[in-house]
Design an enzyme around this catalytic site. Structure first.
Site, PDB file in Angstrom:
ATOM      1  N   ILE A   4      90.745  64.994  50.808  1.00 40.08           N
ATOM      2  CA  ILE A   4      91.764  65.185  49.859  1.00 40.08           C
ATOM      3  C   ILE A   4      91.789  64.963  48.546  1.00 40.08           C
ATOM      4  O   ILE A   4      92.300  65.141  47.789  1.00 40.08           O
ATOM      5  CB  ILE A   4      93.115  64.858  50.501  1.00 40.08           C
ATOM      6  CG1 ILE A   4      93.355  63.352  50.975  1.00 40.08           C
ATOM      7  CG2 ILE A   4      93.626  65.660  51.779  1.00 40.08           C
ATOM      8  CD1 ILE A   4      94.658  62.776  51.163  1.00 40.08           C
ATOM      9  N   GLY A   7      87.565  60.006  44.959  1.00 40.68           N
ATOM     10  CA  GLY A   7      88.371  58.977  44.001  1.00 40.68           C
ATOM     11  C   GLY A   7      86.984  58.200  43.204  1.00 40.68           C
ATOM     12  O   GLY A   7      85.886  58.840  43.384  1.00 40.68           O
ATOM     13  N   ALA A   8      87.208  57.252  42.593  1.00 44.89           N
ATOM     14  CA  ALA A   8      86.100  56.761  41.656  1.00 44.89           C
ATOM     15  C   ALA A   8      85.097  56.200  42.596  1.00 44.89           C
ATOM     16  O   ALA A   8      83.841  56.173  42.212  1.00 44.89           O
ATOM     17  CB  ALA A   8      86.986  55.579  40.693  1.00 44.89           C
ATOM     18  N   GLU A   9      85.609  55.495  43.559  1.00 42.39           N
ATOM     19  CA  GLU A   9      84.359  54.896  44.409  1.00 42.39           C
ATOM     20  C   GLU A   9      84.382  55.321  46.017  1.00 42.39           C
ATOM     21  O   GLU A   9      83.695  54.649  46.777  1.00 42.39           O
ATOM     22  CB  GLU A   9      84.522  53.255  44.217  1.00 42.39           C
ATOM     23  CG  GLU A   9      85.916  52.724  44.779  1.00 42.39           C
ATOM     24  CD  GLU A   9      85.891  51.231  45.151  1.00 42.39           C
ATOM     25  OE1 GLU A   9      84.761  50.751  45.406  1.00 42.39           O
ATOM     26  OE2 GLU A   9      86.956  50.573  44.557  1.00 42.39           O
ATOM     27  N   LYS A  25      89.734  56.247  54.155  1.00 42.89           N
ATOM     28  CA  LYS A  25      88.959  55.962  52.959  1.00 42.89           C
ATOM     29  C   LYS A  25      87.816  55.455  53.167  1.00 42.89           C
ATOM     30  O   LYS A  25      87.687  54.557  53.661  1.00 42.89           O
ATOM     31  CB  LYS A  25      90.050  55.004  52.113  1.00 42.89           C
ATOM     32  CG  LYS A  25      89.342  54.675  50.737  1.00 42.89           C
ATOM     33  CD  LYS A  25      90.248  53.511  49.967  1.00 42.89           C
ATOM     34  CE  LYS A  25      89.936  53.348  48.819  1.00 42.89           C
ATOM     35  NZ  LYS A  25      90.641  52.507  47.746  1.00 42.89           N
ATOM     36  N   ASP A 117      94.315  46.565  40.214  1.00 43.19           N
ATOM     37  CA  ASP A 117      93.915  47.722  39.564  1.00 43.19           C
ATOM     38  C   ASP A 117      95.199  48.543  39.616  1.00 43.19           C
ATOM     39  O   ASP A 117      95.246  49.675  40.046  1.00 43.19           O
ATOM     40  CB  ASP A 117      92.824  48.657  40.522  1.00 43.19           C
ATOM     41  CG  ASP A 117      92.241  49.897  39.846  1.00 43.19           C
ATOM     42  OD1 ASP A 117      92.490  49.895  38.502  1.00 43.19           O
ATOM     43  OD2 ASP A 117      91.759  50.779  40.390  1.00 43.19           O
TER      44      ASP A 117
HETATM   45  N1  LIG Z   1      97.465  56.026  52.214  1.00 41.87           N
HETATM   46  C1  LIG Z   1      97.255  56.918  51.408  1.00 41.87           C
HETATM   47  N2  LIG Z   1      98.212  57.999  51.662  1.00 41.87           N
HETATM   48  C2  LIG Z   1      98.059  59.233  50.806  1.00 41.87           C
HETATM   49  N3  LIG Z   1      97.357  59.351  49.649  1.00 41.87           N
HETATM   50  C3  LIG Z   1      96.546  58.479  49.625  1.00 41.87           C
HETATM   51  C4  LIG Z   1      96.379  57.326  50.446  1.00 41.87           C
HETATM   52  N4  LIG Z   1      95.336  56.519  49.860  1.00 41.87           N
HETATM   53  C5  LIG Z   1      95.037  57.056  48.639  1.00 41.87           C
HETATM   54  N5  LIG Z   1      95.630  58.200  48.409  1.00 41.87           N
HETATM   55  C6  LIG Z   1      95.229  59.275  47.620  1.00 41.87           C
HETATM   56  O1  LIG Z   1      93.684  59.158  47.318  1.00 41.87           O
HETATM   57  C7  LIG Z   1      93.657  58.726  45.612  1.00 41.87           C
HETATM   58  C8  LIG Z   1      92.475  57.802  45.651  1.00 41.87           C
HETATM   59  O2  LIG Z   1      92.646  56.520  46.464  1.00 41.87           O
HETATM   60  P1  LIG Z   1      92.459  55.243  45.893  1.00 41.87           P
HETATM   61  O3  LIG Z   1      92.584  54.272  47.398  1.00 41.87           O
HETATM   62  O4  LIG Z   1      93.207  54.761  44.740  1.00 41.87           O
HETATM   63  O5  LIG Z   1      90.752  55.193  46.046  1.00 41.87           O
HETATM   64  P2  LIG Z   1      89.952  55.043  44.686  1.00 41.87           P
HETATM   65  O6  LIG Z   1      89.482  53.241  44.762  1.00 41.87           O
HETATM   66  O7  LIG Z   1      88.705  55.974  44.594  1.00 41.87           O
HETATM   67  O8  LIG Z   1      90.962  55.009  43.311  1.00 41.87           O
HETATM   68  C9  LIG Z   1      94.991  58.053  45.383  1.00 41.87           C
HETATM   69  O9  LIG Z   1      95.304  57.788  44.339  1.00 41.87           O
HETATM   70  C10 LIG Z   1      96.014  59.114  46.109  1.00 41.87           C
HETATM   71  O10 LIG Z   1      96.417  60.245  45.677  1.00 41.87           O
HETATM   72 MG   LIG Z   2      92.766  54.282  42.953  1.00 42.60          MG
END
Ligand SMILES: Nc1ncnc2c1ncn2[C@@H]1O[C@H](COP(=O)(O)OP(=O)(O)O)[C@@H](O)[C@H]1O
Ligand SMILES: [Mg+2]
Length: 200
Positions: A4, A7-9, A25, A117
């Site tokens: 879906i 992300g950055a990492e 994740k 962050d």
């Molecule tokens: N538990 C979750 N439920 C729904 N969407 C999520 C969830 N965790 C992350 N996302 C989606 O994925 C994106 C990236 O996740 P995030 O944890 O912020 O990773 P990154 O470290 O790559 O930024 C979020 O901005 C959000 O849109």
């Molecule tokens: Mg993020």
């Protein structure tokens, strides 16, 4: 599994846990880092994030429930928050969300939890509630300096993206912060950090 977001990492997949929709994740290797170091960083951020998601939740800050952690695979299986990111919904009509953001941050800070962050992409909106996500760079600290920097990161992304629609947004965030026990000392520290940045 359906990807879906990249992300950055990490890669974020839609998954399932005990019949419920869930989110996986997965922190993927970064080719430019030394292999062992990369492995260590991804493990630390995965376990650190899972711990802080749980800790924040125990304080009354909404975060997705952590279902499973796989250190070897650098994966966290968590509750899927079904709603948009704060970034995508902030507008004049829902300034109340700003106050709520400040309240959530205060609750974390008053319990020595630094998010690490804070951006409007790392806060999600479900109904009338906010969910904080992405704690991989978080830590424990009682220092006003660390809390000030945490808030400043948010201020920067907020001003870069949302200030035109919400000129009073940042004030509302601080109002919420103070209302939930956030300290004036931290706000004073924000000013000091800003001056330091300006004059160096
Ligand atoms: N538990 C979750 N439920 C729904 N969407 C999520 C969830 N965790 C992350 N996302 C989606 O994925 C994106 C990236 O996740 P995030 O944890 O912020 O990773 P990154 O470290 O790559 O930024 C979020 O901005 C959000 O849109
Ligand atoms: Mg993020």
């Amino acid at each position: 599994m359906q990807l879906i977001r990249q992300g950055a990492e990490a890669k974020l997949f839609k998954a399932e846990f005990e019949g419920k929709p869930a989110l996986l994740k997965k922190r993927v290797p970064k080719g430019y880092r030394n292999k062992e170091l990369d492995e260590r960083i991804r493990t630390a951020r995965t376990t650190g994030e899972a711990n802080l998601l749980r800790k924040a939740r125990s304080l009354g800050v909404n975060t997705p429930t952590v279902y499973e952690v796989d250190k070897g695979e650098k994966e966290i299986l968590m509750e899927l928050v079904e709603g948009p990111r704060l970034k995508d919904v902030l507008n004049k009509k829902n300034v109340g969300l700003c106050r709520q953001v400040g309240e959530g941050i205060a609750l974390m800070h008053e319990n020595s939890l630094i998010h690490g962050d804070l951006t409007t992409s790392n806060v999600m909106v479900k109904g009338k509630e906010l969910f904080f996500i992405d704690f991989g760079l978080g830590k424990h600290s009682k220092k006003a300096e660390d809390k000030a920097v945490d808030l400043l990161v948010f201020k920067k992304t907020f001003e870069a993206t949302h200030v035109e629609l919400m000129p009073k947004g940042w004030e509302l965030i601080l109002e919420g912060y103070l209302a939930k026990g956030g300290k004036e000392e931290v706000l004073a520290q924000i000013k000091k950090v800003e001056e330091r940045v300006r004059y160096h």
